[in-house]
Design a protein around this motif. Structure first.
Motif, short mmCIF file in Angstrom:
data_model
loop_
_atom_site.label_atom_id
_atom_site.label_comp_id
_atom_site.label_asym_id
_atom_site.label_seq_id
_atom_site.Cartn_x
_atom_site.Cartn_y
_atom_site.Cartn_z
N GLU A 231 0.85 -1.19 0.00
CA GLU A 231 0.00 0.00 0.00
C GLU A 231 0.88 1.24 0.00
O GLU A 231 1.51 1.55 0.99
CB GLU A 231 -0.92 -0.01 1.21
CG GLU A 231 -1.91 -1.15 1.15
CD GLU A 231 -2.92 -1.13 2.28
OE1 GLU A 231 -3.17 -0.05 2.84
OE2 GLU A 231 -3.43 -2.21 2.59
N PHE A 232 0.92 1.91 -1.13
CA PHE A 232 1.73 3.11 -1.27
C PHE A 232 0.97 4.31 -0.74
O PHE A 232 -0.22 4.45 -0.97
CB PHE A 232 2.09 3.34 -2.74
CG PHE A 232 2.98 2.27 -3.29
CD1 PHE A 232 4.35 2.33 -3.09
CD2 PHE A 232 2.46 1.20 -3.99
CE1 PHE A 232 5.18 1.35 -3.60
CE2 PHE A 232 3.28 0.21 -4.50
CZ PHE A 232 4.65 0.29 -4.31
N LYS A 233 1.70 5.16 -0.03
CA LYS A 233 1.08 6.36 0.53
C LYS A 233 1.37 7.58 -0.34
O LYS A 233 0.46 8.33 -0.69
CB LYS A 233 1.59 6.59 1.95
CG LYS A 233 0.93 7.72 2.66
CD LYS A 233 1.38 7.80 4.09
CE LYS A 233 0.71 8.96 4.80
NZ LYS A 233 1.17 9.07 6.18
N ARG A 234 2.63 7.83 -0.71
CA ARG A 234 3.00 8.98 -1.52
C ARG A 234 4.46 8.84 -1.96
O ARG A 234 5.19 8.03 -1.42
CB ARG A 234 2.83 10.29 -0.77
CG ARG A 234 3.80 10.46 0.37
CD ARG A 234 3.65 11.81 1.08
NE ARG A 234 4.72 12.02 2.03
CZ ARG A 234 5.89 12.61 1.75
NH1 ARG A 234 6.13 13.07 0.55
NH2 ARG A 234 6.81 12.75 2.66
N LEU A 235 4.87 9.63 -2.91
CA LEU A 235 6.27 9.71 -3.30
C LEU A 235 6.98 10.56 -2.25
O LEU A 235 6.56 11.68 -1.95
CB LEU A 235 6.39 10.37 -4.68
CG LEU A 235 7.80 10.60 -5.20
CD1 LEU A 235 8.52 9.28 -5.41
CD2 LEU A 235 7.76 11.39 -6.49
N ASP A 236 8.03 10.04 -1.66
CA ASP A 236 8.77 10.76 -0.63
C ASP A 236 9.88 11.61 -1.24
O ASP A 236 10.02 12.78 -0.93
CB ASP A 236 9.39 9.79 0.37
CG ASP A 236 10.18 10.49 1.45
OD1 ASP A 236 9.55 11.07 2.35
OD2 ASP A 236 11.44 10.49 1.37
N HIS A 237 10.71 11.00 -2.10
CA HIS A 237 11.81 11.76 -2.70
C HIS A 237 12.26 11.11 -4.00
O HIS A 237 11.95 9.96 -4.28
CB HIS A 237 12.99 11.88 -1.73
CG HIS A 237 13.76 10.61 -1.53
ND1 HIS A 237 13.40 9.66 -0.60
CD2 HIS A 237 14.85 10.12 -2.17
CE1 HIS A 237 14.25 8.66 -0.66
NE2 HIS A 237 15.14 8.89 -1.61
N VAL A 238 13.00 11.89 -4.76
CA VAL A 238 13.67 11.44 -5.98
C VAL A 238 15.14 11.78 -5.78
O VAL A 238 15.47 12.85 -5.27
CB VAL A 238 13.13 12.20 -7.22
CG1 VAL A 238 13.95 11.88 -8.45
CG2 VAL A 238 11.66 11.89 -7.43
#
Length: 121
Positions: A4-11
């Protein structure tokens, strides 16, 4: 069961060793990102972290071998304004294939990293 993915944290993007000051100028001044410097701890391996909305952009120096098509894509507003800013700094814009619900282009940072900007219609 599933992830379950919540959000993109970083690139994370990489730059050649010794170009850290140039990276700070490009990402901090040209793109106008805020560098995260007062986190209460030392960043690993000399990394730089910048804030882009609720996502972070991590930059780290390493030996770079070749260009790649891998890239982060950032949704922005007023894409034409962004284009003018980049071109005023001598950055070449590459128009990408058409997708009906967005306007988009990509460019290379001074270190060869591909970055895409898009605006939803």
């Amino acid at each position: 069961m599933k992830i379950e993915f919540k959000r993109l944290d970083h690139v994370m993007l990489c730059i050649p060793v010794g170009t850290e000051n140039e990276a700070r100028k490009f990402y901090g001044e040209v793109l106008g990102l805020r560098e995260l410097t007062d986190l209460g701890y030392v960043l690993p391996k000399g990394a730089m972290w910048f804030e882009i909305g609720d996502v972070q952009l991590h930059i780290r120096a390493e030996s770079i071998q070749h260009y790649s098509e891998r890239h982060p894509a950032f949704e922005i507003t007023n894409i034409r304004n962004a284009q003018e800013i980049l071109e005023s700094h001598g950055i070449t814009i590459k128009y990408e294939s058409l997708i009906p619900d967005r306007i988009r282009f990509s460019f290379r940072d001074p270190f060869g990293n591909r970055i895409e900007f898009l605006e939803m219609l």
